[in-house]
Scaffold this motif. Structure first.
Motif, PDB file in Angstrom:
ATOM      1  N   ALA A 123       0.881  -1.170   0.000  1.00 50.12           N
ATOM      2  CA  ALA A 123       0.000   0.000   0.000  1.00 50.12           C
ATOM      3  C   ALA A 123       0.914   1.214   0.000  1.00 50.12           C
ATOM      4  CB  ALA A 123      -0.904  -0.011   1.224  1.00 50.12           C
ATOM      5  N   THR A 124       0.826   2.003  -1.057  1.00 52.14           N
ATOM      6  CA  THR A 124       1.773   3.092  -1.293  1.00 52.14           C
ATOM      7  C   THR A 124       1.110   4.436  -1.033  1.00 52.14           C
ATOM      8  OG1 THR A 124       2.732   1.710  -3.043  1.00 52.14           O
ATOM      9  CG2 THR A 124       3.373   4.030  -2.998  1.00 52.14           C
ATOM     10  N   TYR A 125       1.662   5.175  -0.093  1.00 52.45           N
ATOM     11  CA  TYR A 125       1.123   6.489   0.239  1.00 52.45           C
ATOM     12  C   TYR A 125       2.151   7.545  -0.152  1.00 52.45           C
ATOM     13  CZ  TYR A 125      -1.989   3.565   2.988  1.00 52.45           C
ATOM     14  OH  TYR A 125      -2.880   2.602   3.379  1.00 52.45           O
ATOM     15  N   VAL A 126       1.932   8.183  -1.289  1.00 45.12           N
ATOM     16  CA  VAL A 126       2.875   9.172  -1.790  1.00 45.12           C
ATOM     17  C   VAL A 126       2.145  10.087  -2.774  1.00 45.12           C
ATOM     18  CG1 VAL A 126       3.626   7.678  -3.700  1.00 45.12           C
ATOM     19  CG2 VAL A 126       5.137   9.503  -2.897  1.00 45.12           C
ATOM     20  N   GLN A 127       2.497  11.365  -2.755  1.00 44.69           N
ATOM     21  CA  GLN A 127       1.995  12.317  -3.737  1.00 44.69           C
ATOM     22  C   GLN A 127       3.158  12.639  -4.673  1.00 44.69           C
ATOM     23  OE1 GLN A 127      -0.305  15.670  -2.064  1.00 44.69           O
ATOM     24  NE2 GLN A 127      -0.329  14.541  -0.140  1.00 44.69           N
ATOM     25  N   ALA A 128       3.109  12.038  -5.826  1.00 40.95           N
ATOM     26  CA  ALA A 128       4.174  12.230  -6.813  1.00 40.95           C
ATOM     27  C   ALA A 128       3.555  12.440  -8.183  1.00 40.95           C
ATOM     28  CB  ALA A 128       5.109  11.021  -6.837  1.00 40.95           C
ATOM     29  N   VAL A 129       4.154  13.328  -8.940  1.00 36.52           N
ATOM     30  CA  VAL A 129       3.647  13.618 -10.284  1.00 36.52           C
ATOM     31  C   VAL A 129       4.824  13.816 -11.228  1.00 36.52           C
ATOM     32  CG1 VAL A 129       3.520  16.095  -9.797  1.00 36.52           C
ATOM     33  CG2 VAL A 129       2.113  15.130 -11.628  1.00 36.52           C
ATOM     34  N   LYS A 130       4.661  13.387 -12.446  1.00 35.49           N
ATOM     35  CA  LYS A 130       5.701  13.596 -13.455  1.00 35.49           C
ATOM     36  C   LYS A 130       5.569  15.033 -13.945  1.00 35.49           C
ATOM     37  CE  LYS A 130       5.532  10.791 -16.918  1.00 35.49           C
ATOM     38  NZ  LYS A 130       5.646   9.581 -17.723  1.00 35.49           N
ATOM     39  N   GLU A 131       6.479  15.893 -13.498  1.00 28.21           N
ATOM     40  CA  GLU A 131       6.417  17.316 -13.844  1.00 28.21           C
ATOM     41  C   GLU A 131       6.615  17.506 -15.343  1.00 28.21           C
ATOM     42  OE1 GLU A 131       7.936  20.873 -11.288  1.00 28.21           O
ATOM     43  OE2 GLU A 131       9.579  20.256 -12.607  1.00 28.21           O
ATOM     44  N   LYS A 132       7.603  16.811 -15.872  1.00 26.27           N
ATOM     45  CA  LYS A 132       7.797  16.695 -17.312  1.00 26.27           C
ATOM     46  C   LYS A 132       8.714  15.504 -17.538  1.00 26.27           C
ATOM     47  CE  LYS A 132      11.526  20.127 -17.747  1.00 26.27           C
ATOM     48  NZ  LYS A 132      11.951  21.354 -18.453  1.00 26.27           N
ATOM     49  N   ALA A 133       8.981  15.176 -18.779  1.00 27.05           N
ATOM     50  CA  ALA A 133       9.775  13.983 -19.074  1.00 27.05           C
ATOM     51  C   ALA A 133      11.091  13.996 -18.300  1.00 27.05           C
ATOM     52  CB  ALA A 133      10.050  13.905 -20.573  1.00 27.05           C
ATOM     53  N   GLY A 134      11.323  12.923 -17.555  1.00 29.27           N
ATOM     54  CA  GLY A 134      12.574  12.775 -16.819  1.00 29.27           C
ATOM     55  C   GLY A 134      12.607  13.447 -15.468  1.00 29.27           C
ATOM     56  N   ILE A 135      11.536  14.168 -15.118  1.00 29.53           N
ATOM     57  CA  ILE A 135      11.498  14.905 -13.846  1.00 29.53           C
ATOM     58  C   ILE A 135      10.227  14.551 -13.076  1.00 29.53           C
ATOM     59  CG2 ILE A 135      11.493  17.168 -12.745  1.00 29.53           C
ATOM     60  CD1 ILE A 135      12.893  18.280 -15.220  1.00 29.53           C
ATOM     61  N   VAL A 136      10.408  14.095 -11.834  1.00 31.41           N
ATOM     62  CA  VAL A 136       9.285  13.744 -10.968  1.00 31.41           C
ATOM     63  C   VAL A 136       9.296  14.661  -9.753  1.00 31.41           C
ATOM     64  CG1 VAL A 136       8.318  11.961  -9.455  1.00 31.41           C
ATOM     65  CG2 VAL A 136       9.191  11.349 -11.723  1.00 31.41           C
ATOM     66  N   LYS A 137       8.141  15.215  -9.436  1.00 35.38           N
ATOM     67  CA  LYS A 137       8.012  16.096  -8.270  1.00 35.38           C
ATOM     68  C   LYS A 137       7.216  15.381  -7.190  1.00 35.38           C
ATOM     69  CE  LYS A 137       6.766  20.819  -6.954  1.00 35.38           C
ATOM     70  NZ  LYS A 137       6.242  22.127  -7.443  1.00 35.38           N
ATOM     71  N   GLN A 138       7.727  15.408  -5.978  1.00 36.17           N
ATOM     72  CA  GLN A 138       7.065  14.752  -4.842  1.00 36.17           C
ATOM     73  C   GLN A 138       6.957  15.726  -3.677  1.00 36.17           C
ATOM     74  OE1 GLN A 138       8.654  13.676  -1.648  1.00 36.17           O
ATOM     75  NE2 GLN A 138       6.593  13.097  -0.978  1.00 36.17           N
ATOM     76  N   HIS A 139       5.801  15.714  -3.018  1.00 33.79           N
ATOM     77  CA  HIS A 139       5.646  16.511  -1.804  1.00 33.79           C
ATOM     78  C   HIS A 139       4.724  15.784  -0.835  1.00 33.79           C
ATOM     79  CE1 HIS A 139       1.494  17.956  -2.630  1.00 33.79           C
ATOM     80  NE2 HIS A 139       1.858  17.797  -3.884  1.00 33.79           N
ATOM     81  N   GLY A 140       4.779  16.173   0.417  1.00 37.36           N
ATOM     82  CA  GLY A 140       3.948  15.525   1.432  1.00 37.36           C
ATOM     83  C   GLY A 140       4.595  14.272   1.992  1.00 37.36           C
ATOM     84  N   ARG A 141       3.837  13.570   2.814  1.00 38.71           N
ATOM     85  CA  ARG A 141       4.369  12.396   3.496  1.00 38.71           C
ATOM     86  C   ARG A 141       4.564  11.233   2.529  1.00 38.71           C
ATOM     87  NH1 ARG A 141       0.407   8.295   6.281  1.00 38.71           N
ATOM     88  NH2 ARG A 141      -1.350   8.307   4.850  1.00 38.71           N
TER      89      ARG A 141
END
Length: 311
Positions: A123-141
């Motif tokens: 069970a994966t709890y993460v807020q992550a989004v692909k900002e653009k190709a090759g770059i992933v942005k993560q915030h929060g717990r």
């Protein structure tokens, strides 16, 4: 340890990067512009207080996963069976597979292909989004709850948990992973489908009276199905927890909304479709989820047609 990320989107890329930094040998299976960017510049992870760049092995060739010890299975649920069957003859006999996917039906599919003793779930709890190709942005717990499907592999599962912990990731072991997955699934089914239809972030759903009432109705319908399936939950407590947790993710765009905005196929079958089919088995009415299923299925078909026209 040799670790393969199958489906290196936002979530797989993020955890793969942290494991790479933890000293493990990573192979990221990806495709398209995301793959091209990672080959060229490496994988860039943006967190609240730091930026990480890793230079693992980035590929679209399944054969490069042949010597891996652990597969983190992160593909969209639509592709679970297809990808698992392609992986089976490539992997070593003692390689293990852990699903980090949304939904609660992937475990059964993977178990049928790899066997329960080789299959683990998270069970994966993460807020992550692909900002653009090759770059992933993560915030929060960030938090993982990991469990085995076969009781005899509990010790091996604990070793996987330790692997993540040593990489600085909050990870815990559970002996009842499917119940944990269902609790997460209830949050997902409450907000994913509604956000994908409305294109509203979680906070907008919470603040808009009619949207919030609709989300609550979806939650209630899904909980009724969960209870009939034998999942041990306190409906009122779980509902309160779901909406309390949503307050911490107000800016979050759900994975289904991200897929719709990117023109990708949404995980309709694994989300609404699964609940709807189980409801039919128990003769339970889930009119809101059924309506969402019809709308989202139509949107998926529309995206397929649009994609075919542009080729």
């Amino acid at each position: 340890m040799r670790i393969g990320i199958v489906g290196a989107g936002a979530v797989g890329s993020f955890f793969g990067a942290l494991l790479e930094q933890g000293g493990h040998q990573l192979t990221f299976l990806a495709r398209g512009k995301h793959l091209e960017a990672m080959i060229k510049r490496g994988l860039i992870i943006k967190r609240e207080d730091e930026t990480i760049t890793v230079h693992g092995t980035f590929t679209d060739d399944l054969k490069q996963l042949g010597n891996t010890d652990l597969i983190l299975f992160c593909v969209k649920s639509n592709d679970t069976e297809h990808m698992a069957k392609k992986l089976l003859p490539i992997l070593q006999k003692d390689s293990i597979v852990m699903t980090m996917q949304n939904g609660v039906d992937n475990e059964e599919k993977l178990e049928q292909i790899f066997g329960a003793e080789r299959t683990f779930s998270c069970a994966t709890y993460v807020q992550a989004v692909k900002e653009k190709a090759g770059i992933v942005k993560q915030h929060g717990r960030v938090s993982l709850v990991i469990g085995e499907l076969e009781r005899t592999t509990s010790e091996q599962c604990s070793q996987i948990v330790t692997l993540f912990q040593l990489a600085g990731i909050d990870a815990k072991h559970t002996s009842n992973i499917l119940e944990k997955k269902w609790r997460k699934f209830l949050w997902n089914v409450t907000f994913n489908s509604l956000s994908a239809i409305s294109t509203a972030a979680v906070g907008h759903i919470l603040d808009d009276g009619p949207l919030r009432k609709t989300a609550e109705k979806v939650c209630e319908e899904a909980m009724e199905v969960a209870i009939r399936l034998g999942i041990s939950i306190d409906s009122q407590q779980i509902k309160e927890t779901i909406f309390k947790n949503a307050e911490r993710a107000r800016e979050h765009q759900t994975s289904m909304l991200q897929d719709r905005l990117s023109g990708k196929q949404m995980e309709v079958e694994s989300m609404c479709g699964y609940v709807m089919r189980k409801a039919e088995e128990f003769d339970i009415a889930v009119p809101t989820i059924q309506a969402f299923y019809s709308i989202l299925t139509h949107l998926n078909r529309t995206m397929i047609k649009s994609s075919q026209r542009t080729k």
